[in-house]
Design a protein around this motif. Sequence first.
Motif, PDB file in Angstrom:
ATOM      1  N   HIS A 168      -4.083 -15.940   4.233  1.00  0.00           N
ATOM      2  CA  HIS A 168      -3.641 -14.736   3.543  1.00  0.00           C
ATOM      3  C   HIS A 168      -2.701 -15.011   2.369  1.00  0.00           C
ATOM      4  N   GLY A 169      -2.320 -16.253   2.159  1.00  0.00           N
ATOM      5  CA  GLY A 169      -1.346 -16.581   1.134  1.00  0.00           C
ATOM      6  C   GLY A 169      -1.730 -16.124  -0.250  1.00  0.00           C
ATOM      7  N   ARG A 170      -3.010 -16.136  -0.575  1.00  0.00           N
ATOM      8  CA  ARG A 170      -3.447 -15.726  -1.913  1.00  0.00           C
ATOM      9  C   ARG A 170      -3.122 -14.260  -2.192  1.00  0.00           C
ATOM     10  N   ASP A 171      -2.992 -13.445  -1.155  1.00  0.00           N
ATOM     11  CA  ASP A 171      -2.698 -12.027  -1.330  1.00  0.00           C
ATOM     12  C   ASP A 171      -1.241 -11.764  -1.678  1.00  0.00           C
ATOM     13  N   ALA A 172      -0.380 -12.771  -1.563  1.00  0.00           N
ATOM     14  CA  ALA A 172       1.044 -12.575  -1.812  1.00  0.00           C
ATOM     15  C   ALA A 172       1.348 -12.290  -3.275  1.00  0.00           C
ATOM     16  N   PHE A 173       0.419 -12.592  -4.164  1.00  0.00           N
ATOM     17  CA  PHE A 173       0.688 -12.438  -5.588  1.00  0.00           C
ATOM     18  C   PHE A 173      -0.209 -11.407  -6.261  1.00  0.00           C
ATOM     19  N   LEU A 174      -0.638 -10.406  -5.499  1.00  0.00           N
ATOM     20  CA  LEU A 174      -1.442  -9.338  -6.075  1.00  0.00           C
ATOM     21  C   LEU A 174      -0.596  -8.481  -7.013  1.00  0.00           C
ATOM     22  N   PRO A 175      -1.187  -8.000  -8.108  1.00  0.00           N
ATOM     23  CA  PRO A 175      -0.415  -7.113  -8.984  1.00  0.00           C
ATOM     24  C   PRO A 175      -0.316  -5.716  -8.360  1.00  0.00           C
ATOM     25  N   ILE A 176       0.829  -5.389  -7.834  1.00  0.00           N
ATOM     26  CA  ILE A 176       1.045  -4.116  -7.150  1.00  0.00           C
ATOM     27  C   ILE A 176       1.825  -3.193  -8.088  1.00  0.00           C
ATOM     28  N   THR A 177       1.347  -1.965  -8.233  1.00  0.00           N
ATOM     29  CA  THR A 177       1.948  -1.053  -9.204  1.00  0.00           C
ATOM     30  C   THR A 177       2.958  -0.073  -8.611  1.00  0.00           C
ATOM     31  N   ASN A 178       2.907   0.158  -7.295  1.00  0.00           N
ATOM     32  CA  ASN A 178       3.848   1.108  -6.699  1.00  0.00           C
ATOM     33  C   ASN A 178       4.023   0.809  -5.217  1.00  0.00           C
ATOM     34  N   ARG A 179       4.944   1.490  -4.598  1.00  0.00           N
ATOM     35  CA  ARG A 179       5.255   1.215  -3.196  1.00  0.00           C
ATOM     36  C   ARG A 179       4.080   1.509  -2.264  1.00  0.00           C
ATOM     37  N   LEU A 180       3.369   2.602  -2.501  1.00  0.00           N
ATOM     38  CA  LEU A 180       2.246   2.940  -1.631  1.00  0.00           C
ATOM     39  C   LEU A 180       1.188   1.840  -1.678  1.00  0.00           C
ATOM     40  N   SER A 181       0.878   1.352  -2.854  1.00  0.00           N
ATOM     41  CA  SER A 181      -0.083   0.250  -2.979  1.00  0.00           C
ATOM     42  C   SER A 181       0.391  -0.970  -2.192  1.00  0.00           C
ATOM     43  N   ALA A 182       1.662  -1.293  -2.338  1.00  0.00           N
ATOM     44  CA  ALA A 182       2.218  -2.445  -1.628  1.00  0.00           C
ATOM     45  C   ALA A 182       2.149  -2.246  -0.117  1.00  0.00           C
ATOM     46  N   GLU A 183       2.541  -1.070   0.346  1.00  0.00           N
ATOM     47  CA  GLU A 183       2.513  -0.777   1.781  1.00  0.00           C
ATOM     48  C   GLU A 183       1.096  -0.888   2.341  1.00  0.00           C
ATOM     49  N   LEU A 184       0.138  -0.326   1.625  1.00  0.00           N
ATOM     50  CA  LEU A 184      -1.250  -0.372   2.108  1.00  0.00           C
ATOM     51  C   LEU A 184      -1.788  -1.796   2.125  1.00  0.00           C
ATOM     52  N   GLU A 185      -1.445  -2.601   1.129  1.00  0.00           N
ATOM     53  CA  GLU A 185      -1.883  -4.004   1.127  1.00  0.00           C
ATOM     54  C   GLU A 185      -1.262  -4.763   2.294  1.00  0.00           C
ATOM     55  N   VAL A 186       0.007  -4.488   2.577  1.00  0.00           N
ATOM     56  CA  VAL A 186       0.671  -5.135   3.712  1.00  0.00           C
ATOM     57  C   VAL A 186       0.009  -4.710   5.026  1.00  0.00           C
ATOM     58  N   ILE A 187      -0.315  -3.435   5.138  1.00  0.00           N
ATOM     59  CA  ILE A 187      -0.972  -2.958   6.357  1.00  0.00           C
ATOM     60  C   ILE A 187      -2.349  -3.589   6.500  1.00  0.00           C
ATOM     61  N   LEU A 188      -3.090  -3.698   5.410  1.00  0.00           N
ATOM     62  CA  LEU A 188      -4.399  -4.350   5.471  1.00  0.00           C
ATOM     63  C   LEU A 188      -4.241  -5.793   5.931  1.00  0.00           C
ATOM     64  N   TRP A 189      -3.282  -6.508   5.349  1.00  0.00           N
ATOM     65  CA  TRP A 189      -3.024  -7.890   5.751  1.00  0.00           C
ATOM     66  C   TRP A 189      -2.659  -7.949   7.233  1.00  0.00           C
ATOM     67  N   THR A 190      -1.827  -7.000   7.677  1.00  0.00           N
ATOM     68  CA  THR A 190      -1.375  -6.976   9.069  1.00  0.00           C
ATOM     69  C   THR A 190      -2.525  -6.725  10.037  1.00  0.00           C
ATOM     70  N   VAL A 191      -3.343  -5.713   9.774  1.00  0.00           N
ATOM     71  CA  VAL A 191      -4.430  -5.411  10.720  1.00  0.00           C
ATOM     72  C   VAL A 191      -5.472  -6.534  10.737  1.00  0.00           C
ATOM     73  N   ARG A 192      -5.709  -7.166   9.591  1.00  0.00           N
ATOM     74  CA  ARG A 192      -6.621  -8.321   9.580  1.00  0.00           C
ATOM     75  C   ARG A 192      -6.051  -9.458  10.428  1.00  0.00           C
ATOM     76  N   SER A 193      -4.753  -9.684  10.297  1.00  0.00           N
ATOM     77  CA  SER A 193      -4.111 -10.744  11.080  1.00  0.00           C
ATOM     78  C   SER A 193      -4.155 -10.432  12.565  1.00  0.00           C
ATOM     79  N   LEU A 194      -3.875  -9.191  12.926  1.00  0.00           N
ATOM     80  CA  LEU A 194      -3.936  -8.805  14.340  1.00  0.00           C
ATOM     81  C   LEU A 194      -5.349  -8.974  14.894  1.00  0.00           C
ATOM     82  N   LYS A 195      -6.336  -8.651  14.098  1.00  0.00           N
ATOM     83  CA  LYS A 195      -7.727  -8.846  14.525  1.00  0.00           C
ATOM     84  C   LYS A 195      -8.012 -10.328  14.714  1.00  0.00           C
ATOM     85  N   ASP A 196      -7.579 -11.160  13.766  1.00  0.00           N
ATOM     86  CA  ASP A 196      -7.789 -12.610  13.866  1.00  0.00           C
ATOM     87  C   ASP A 196      -7.115 -13.187  15.107  1.00  0.00           C
ATOM     88  N   LEU A 197      -5.997 -12.583  15.503  1.00  0.00           N
ATOM     89  CA  LEU A 197      -5.262 -13.041  16.681  1.00  0.00           C
ATOM     90  C   LEU A 197      -5.784 -12.420  17.974  1.00  0.00           C
TER      91      LEU A 197
END
Length: 102
Positions: free
Chosen positions: A5-34
């Motif tokens: 998931h490291g490549r996602d750390a440098f996405l161009p995020i324009t606002n808080r909602l975008s950032a929150e949703l990207e973090v949630i996507l990363w989180t649910v993918r990680s939980l699924k992988d685990l």
Amino acid sequence: MPVYHGRDAFLPITNRLSAELEVILWTVRSLKDLHISRFDLWSDCGTTITALDQPEKWPLYRSVLDQIIQVMSSFHSCCFKASSFQANTIARDIARSMTIEG
């Protein structure tokens, strides 16, 4: 997980909602992988919880919301809840201490 998931750390995020949703996507993918099948995910951004509960009202974020919903379908039980800003101060302090030196 960090390499995957490291490549996602440098996405161009324009606002808080975008950032929150990207973090949630990363989180649910990680939980699924685990192979975690049940979880509660808390956010102090009420707009994020609203967008997850009513994705049809947030067409600008449709792509990431659809991805989150698709991953969520693989869980037995998942719940998104709102928390107060004050409740996250410890997590925020930890994150700040981890990134303070760049």
